[in-house]
Design a protein around this motif. Structure first.
Motif, PDB file in Angstrom:
ATOM      1  N   ALA A  36     -12.341  -3.241  -3.482  1.00  0.00           N
ATOM      2  CA  ALA A  36     -12.688  -3.662  -4.841  1.00  0.00           C
ATOM      3  C   ALA A  36     -11.440  -3.873  -5.682  1.00  0.00           C
ATOM      4  O   ALA A  36     -11.367  -4.814  -6.491  1.00  0.00           O
ATOM      5  N   ALA A  37     -10.440  -3.012  -5.509  1.00  0.00           N
ATOM      6  CA  ALA A  37      -9.190  -3.166  -6.258  1.00  0.00           C
ATOM      7  C   ALA A  37      -8.454  -4.434  -5.846  1.00  0.00           C
ATOM      8  O   ALA A  37      -7.990  -5.206  -6.686  1.00  0.00           O
ATOM      9  N   ILE A  38      -8.337  -4.657  -4.535  1.00  0.00           N
ATOM     10  CA  ILE A  38      -7.630  -5.840  -4.050  1.00  0.00           C
ATOM     11  C   ILE A  38      -8.336  -7.117  -4.497  1.00  0.00           C
ATOM     12  O   ILE A  38      -7.690  -8.107  -4.868  1.00  0.00           O
ATOM     13  N   GLU A  39      -9.655  -7.100  -4.486  1.00  0.00           N
ATOM     14  CA  GLU A  39     -10.408  -8.269  -4.936  1.00  0.00           C
ATOM     15  C   GLU A  39     -10.083  -8.615  -6.385  1.00  0.00           C
ATOM     16  O   GLU A  39      -9.959  -9.795  -6.752  1.00  0.00           O
ATOM     17  N   ARG A  40      -9.911  -7.604  -7.205  1.00  0.00           N
ATOM     18  CA  ARG A  40      -9.580  -7.849  -8.609  1.00  0.00           C
ATOM     19  C   ARG A  40      -8.171  -8.414  -8.754  1.00  0.00           C
ATOM     20  O   ARG A  40      -7.921  -9.265  -9.619  1.00  0.00           O
ATOM     21  N   PHE A  41      -7.247  -7.951  -7.927  1.00  0.00           N
ATOM     22  CA  PHE A  41      -5.917  -8.554  -7.943  1.00  0.00           C
ATOM     23  C   PHE A  41      -5.988 -10.021  -7.516  1.00  0.00           C
ATOM     24  O   PHE A  41      -5.279 -10.874  -8.066  1.00  0.00           O
ATOM     25  N   ASP A  42      -6.847 -10.305  -6.537  1.00  0.00           N
ATOM     26  CA  ASP A  42      -6.978 -11.686  -6.068  1.00  0.00           C
ATOM     27  C   ASP A  42      -7.429 -12.608  -7.193  1.00  0.00           C
ATOM     28  O   ASP A  42      -6.955 -13.743  -7.311  1.00  0.00           O
ATOM     29  N   THR A  43      -8.347 -12.131  -8.025  1.00  0.00           N
ATOM     30  CA  THR A  43      -8.836 -12.968  -9.127  1.00  0.00           C
ATOM     31  C   THR A  43      -7.754 -13.193 -10.175  1.00  0.00           C
ATOM     32  O   THR A  43      -7.810 -14.162 -10.933  1.00  0.00           O
ATOM     33  N   GLU A  44      -6.774 -12.286 -10.202  1.00  0.00           N
ATOM     34  CA  GLU A  44      -5.655 -12.428 -11.144  1.00  0.00           C
ATOM     35  C   GLU A  44      -4.510 -13.229 -10.544  1.00  0.00           C
ATOM     36  O   GLU A  44      -3.456 -13.388 -11.160  1.00  0.00           O
ATOM     37  N   ARG A  62      -6.330   3.348   7.935  1.00  0.00           N
ATOM     38  CA  ARG A  62      -7.409   2.371   7.755  1.00  0.00           C
ATOM     39  C   ARG A  62      -7.230   1.540   6.479  1.00  0.00           C
ATOM     40  O   ARG A  62      -7.558   0.357   6.466  1.00  0.00           O
ATOM     41  N   ASP A  63      -6.706   2.175   5.413  1.00  0.00           N
ATOM     42  CA  ASP A  63      -6.438   1.436   4.175  1.00  0.00           C
ATOM     43  C   ASP A  63      -5.069   0.769   4.200  1.00  0.00           C
ATOM     44  O   ASP A  63      -4.913  -0.380   3.768  1.00  0.00           O
ATOM     45  N   THR A  64      -4.073   1.480   4.694  1.00  0.00           N
ATOM     46  CA  THR A  64      -2.721   0.919   4.769  1.00  0.00           C
ATOM     47  C   THR A  64      -2.715  -0.390   5.544  1.00  0.00           C
ATOM     48  O   THR A  64      -2.104  -1.379   5.119  1.00  0.00           O
ATOM     49  N   ALA A  65      -3.399  -0.416   6.676  1.00  0.00           N
ATOM     50  CA  ALA A  65      -3.430  -1.624   7.511  1.00  0.00           C
ATOM     51  C   ALA A  65      -4.051  -2.792   6.761  1.00  0.00           C
ATOM     52  O   ALA A  65      -3.592  -3.943   6.883  1.00  0.00           O
ATOM     53  N   GLU A  66      -5.084  -2.522   5.959  1.00  0.00           N
ATOM     54  CA  GLU A  66      -5.725  -3.598   5.200  1.00  0.00           C
ATOM     55  C   GLU A  66      -4.802  -4.116   4.101  1.00  0.00           C
ATOM     56  O   GLU A  66      -4.722  -5.332   3.871  1.00  0.00           O
ATOM     57  N   ILE A  67      -4.103  -3.216   3.417  1.00  0.00           N
ATOM     58  CA  ILE A  67      -3.177  -3.650   2.369  1.00  0.00           C
ATOM     59  C   ILE A  67      -2.076  -4.527   2.975  1.00  0.00           C
ATOM     60  O   ILE A  67      -1.722  -5.571   2.425  1.00  0.00           O
ATOM     61  N   LEU A  68      -1.575  -4.118   4.122  1.00  0.00           N
ATOM     62  CA  LEU A  68      -0.564  -4.921   4.809  1.00  0.00           C
ATOM     63  C   LEU A  68      -1.139  -6.263   5.245  1.00  0.00           C
ATOM     64  O   LEU A  68      -0.472  -7.301   5.148  1.00  0.00           O
ATOM     65  N   ARG A  69      -2.371  -6.269   5.705  1.00  0.00           N
ATOM     66  CA  ARG A  69      -3.013  -7.510   6.140  1.00  0.00           C
ATOM     67  C   ARG A  69      -3.117  -8.507   4.993  1.00  0.00           C
ATOM     68  O   ARG A  69      -3.062  -9.719   5.200  1.00  0.00           O
ATOM     69  N   GLN A  70      -3.229  -7.961   3.779  1.00  0.00           N
ATOM     70  CA  GLN A  70      -3.317  -8.816   2.595  1.00  0.00           C
ATOM     71  C   GLN A  70      -1.951  -9.362   2.169  1.00  0.00           C
ATOM     72  O   GLN A  70      -1.858 -10.115   1.204  1.00  0.00           O
ATOM     73  N   GLY A  71      -0.889  -8.959   2.877  1.00  0.00           N
ATOM     74  CA  GLY A  71       0.438  -9.479   2.589  1.00  0.00           C
ATOM     75  C   GLY A  71       1.290  -8.605   1.684  1.00  0.00           C
ATOM     76  O   GLY A  71       2.398  -8.985   1.314  1.00  0.00           O
ATOM     77  N   TRP A  72       0.794  -7.423   1.330  1.00  0.00           N
ATOM     78  CA  TRP A  72       1.518  -6.538   0.420  1.00  0.00           C
ATOM     79  C   TRP A  72       2.560  -5.713   1.177  1.00  0.00           C
ATOM     80  O   TRP A  72       2.522  -5.571   2.405  1.00  0.00           O
ATOM     81  N   ARG A  73       3.471  -5.125   0.416  1.00  0.00           N
ATOM     82  CA  ARG A  73       4.347  -4.061   0.919  1.00  0.00           C
ATOM     83  C   ARG A  73       3.688  -2.720   0.607  1.00  0.00           C
ATOM     84  O   ARG A  73       3.017  -2.575  -0.425  1.00  0.00           O
ATOM     85  N   VAL A  74       3.885  -1.744   1.490  1.00  0.00           N
ATOM     86  CA  VAL A  74       3.207  -0.463   1.335  1.00  0.00           C
ATOM     87  C   VAL A  74       4.161   0.699   1.600  1.00  0.00           C
ATOM     88  O   VAL A  74       4.904   0.688   2.590  1.00  0.00           O
ATOM     89  N   ASP A 115       2.169  -1.726  -8.175  1.00  0.00           N
ATOM     90  CA  ASP A 115       0.969  -2.501  -8.492  1.00  0.00           C
ATOM     91  C   ASP A 115      -0.311  -1.712  -8.225  1.00  0.00           C
ATOM     92  O   ASP A 115      -1.292  -1.848  -8.959  1.00  0.00           O
ATOM     93  N   LEU A 116      -0.310  -0.908  -7.178  1.00  0.00           N
ATOM     94  CA  LEU A 116      -1.526  -0.204  -6.774  1.00  0.00           C
ATOM     95  C   LEU A 116      -1.183   1.160  -6.199  1.00  0.00           C
ATOM     96  O   LEU A 116      -0.300   1.275  -5.338  1.00  0.00           O
ATOM     97  N   VAL A 117      -1.869   2.189  -6.688  1.00  0.00           N
ATOM     98  CA  VAL A 117      -1.851   3.495  -6.028  1.00  0.00           C
ATOM     99  C   VAL A 117      -3.242   3.717  -5.465  1.00  0.00           C
ATOM    100  O   VAL A 117      -4.229   3.787  -6.203  1.00  0.00           O
ATOM    101  N   ASN A 118      -3.315   3.801  -4.146  1.00  0.00           N
ATOM    102  CA  ASN A 118      -4.578   4.035  -3.460  1.00  0.00           C
ATOM    103  C   ASN A 118      -4.591   5.463  -2.927  1.00  0.00           C
ATOM    104  O   ASN A 118      -3.624   5.919  -2.331  1.00  0.00           O
ATOM    105  N   ALA A 119      -5.679   6.164  -3.169  1.00  0.00           N
ATOM    106  CA  ALA A 119      -5.784   7.561  -2.718  1.00  0.00           C
ATOM    107  C   ALA A 119      -7.228   7.817  -2.296  1.00  0.00           C
ATOM    108  O   ALA A 119      -8.025   8.348  -3.064  1.00  0.00           O
ATOM    109  N   SER A 120      -7.554   7.392  -1.089  1.00  0.00           N
ATOM    110  CA  SER A 120      -8.923   7.513  -0.598  1.00  0.00           C
ATOM    111  C   SER A 120      -9.185   8.928  -0.079  1.00  0.00           C
ATOM    112  O   SER A 120      -8.631   9.327   0.948  1.00  0.00           O
ATOM    113  N   PHE A 121      -9.996   9.685  -0.812  1.00  0.00           N
ATOM    114  CA  PHE A 121     -10.391  11.042  -0.427  1.00  0.00           C
ATOM    115  C   PHE A 121      -9.167  11.927  -0.175  1.00  0.00           C
ATOM    116  O   PHE A 121      -9.196  12.811   0.683  1.00  0.00           O
TER     117      PHE A 121
END
Length: 212
Positions: A36-44, A62-74, A115-121
């Motif tokens: 949901a967060a990445i989708e909002r960045f995409d709209t911006e 599981r989240d890190t790999a997706e952020i990298l897949r989106q082209g971000w640095r992590v 740009d993003l701090v992700n902290a899943s559980f």
């Protein structure tokens, strides 16, 4: 309640077999709050090449790999060495955009203008005495317009008996989110069976919030 019972509760420490946990969640998709967060960045129209995220408690990635897949640095942070062994074993991982750090959250100085701090559980596993400083660092490292995505545990969660974990009332969470425009705020409360087969009562807040 007797003094001995009080003492037992005060000394109760949450323990987790992380290897068993990683095995149980292997192959699961990224968390909905991250997406949901990445989708909002995409709209911006945030340029992928300029996106930089911190993934706190990255686990098996599981989240890190997706952020990298989106082209971000992590910058992926976890205090379990096995987490990074599993993360780095994922196929087609762009290692050149990944920095990993084995450390406890409270010991890390976060970079600025994130740009993003992700902290899943992940944040509930920060001891209560360190949480205020950790949250201050999260808010402080985000640029204006940056986002937090993740979960906080509620005070009615059955794991709230562990004094080594951090739980919040809804009112306390609302105070924490005052520096943000809240985009997702979903409170869950229900019995569940964990991925390791444990019966528990879950009370949590799913959050996506944009820094003002």
């Amino acid at each position: 309640m007797s003094k001995s019972t009080n003492s037992q509760l005060e000394n109760k420490v949450f323990e987790r077999d992380w290897s068993a946990y990683y095995n149980a969640v292997q192959g699961r998709p990224p968390r909905a709050t991250l997406l949901a967060a990445i989708e909002r960045f995409d709209t911006e129209k945030l340029s992928a090449e300029s996106g930089f995220a911190i993934d706190l408690g990255c686990g098996d990635g599981r989240d890190t790999a997706e952020i990298l897949r989106q082209g971000w640095r992590v910058l992926a942070i976890d205090n379990e060495p096995e987490a990074f062994a599993r993360l780095q074993s994922r196929p087609h991982l762009p290692i050149e955009r990944l920095e990993s750090l084995i450390a406890s959250f409270e010991d890390v100085n976060f970079p600025a203008n994130v740009d993003l701090v992700n902290a899943s559980f992940a944040l509930p596993f920060c001891p209560p005495e360190h949480f205020p400083n950790l949250w201050e660092k999260i808010v402080g490292c985000l640029r204006v317009g940056g986002r937090f995505s993740g979960q906080l545990f509620g005070d009615r969660d059955s794991w709230a008996i562990y004094p080594s974990m951090t739980h919040h009332t809804r009112a306390q969470v609302e105070v924490l989110l005052q520096p943000f425009d809240v985009e997702v705020f979903d409170e869950e409360e229900h019995p569940e069976t964990t991925v390791l087969g444990e019966e528990k009562y879950s009370h949590l807040f799913n959050i996506v919030a944009r820094k003002q």
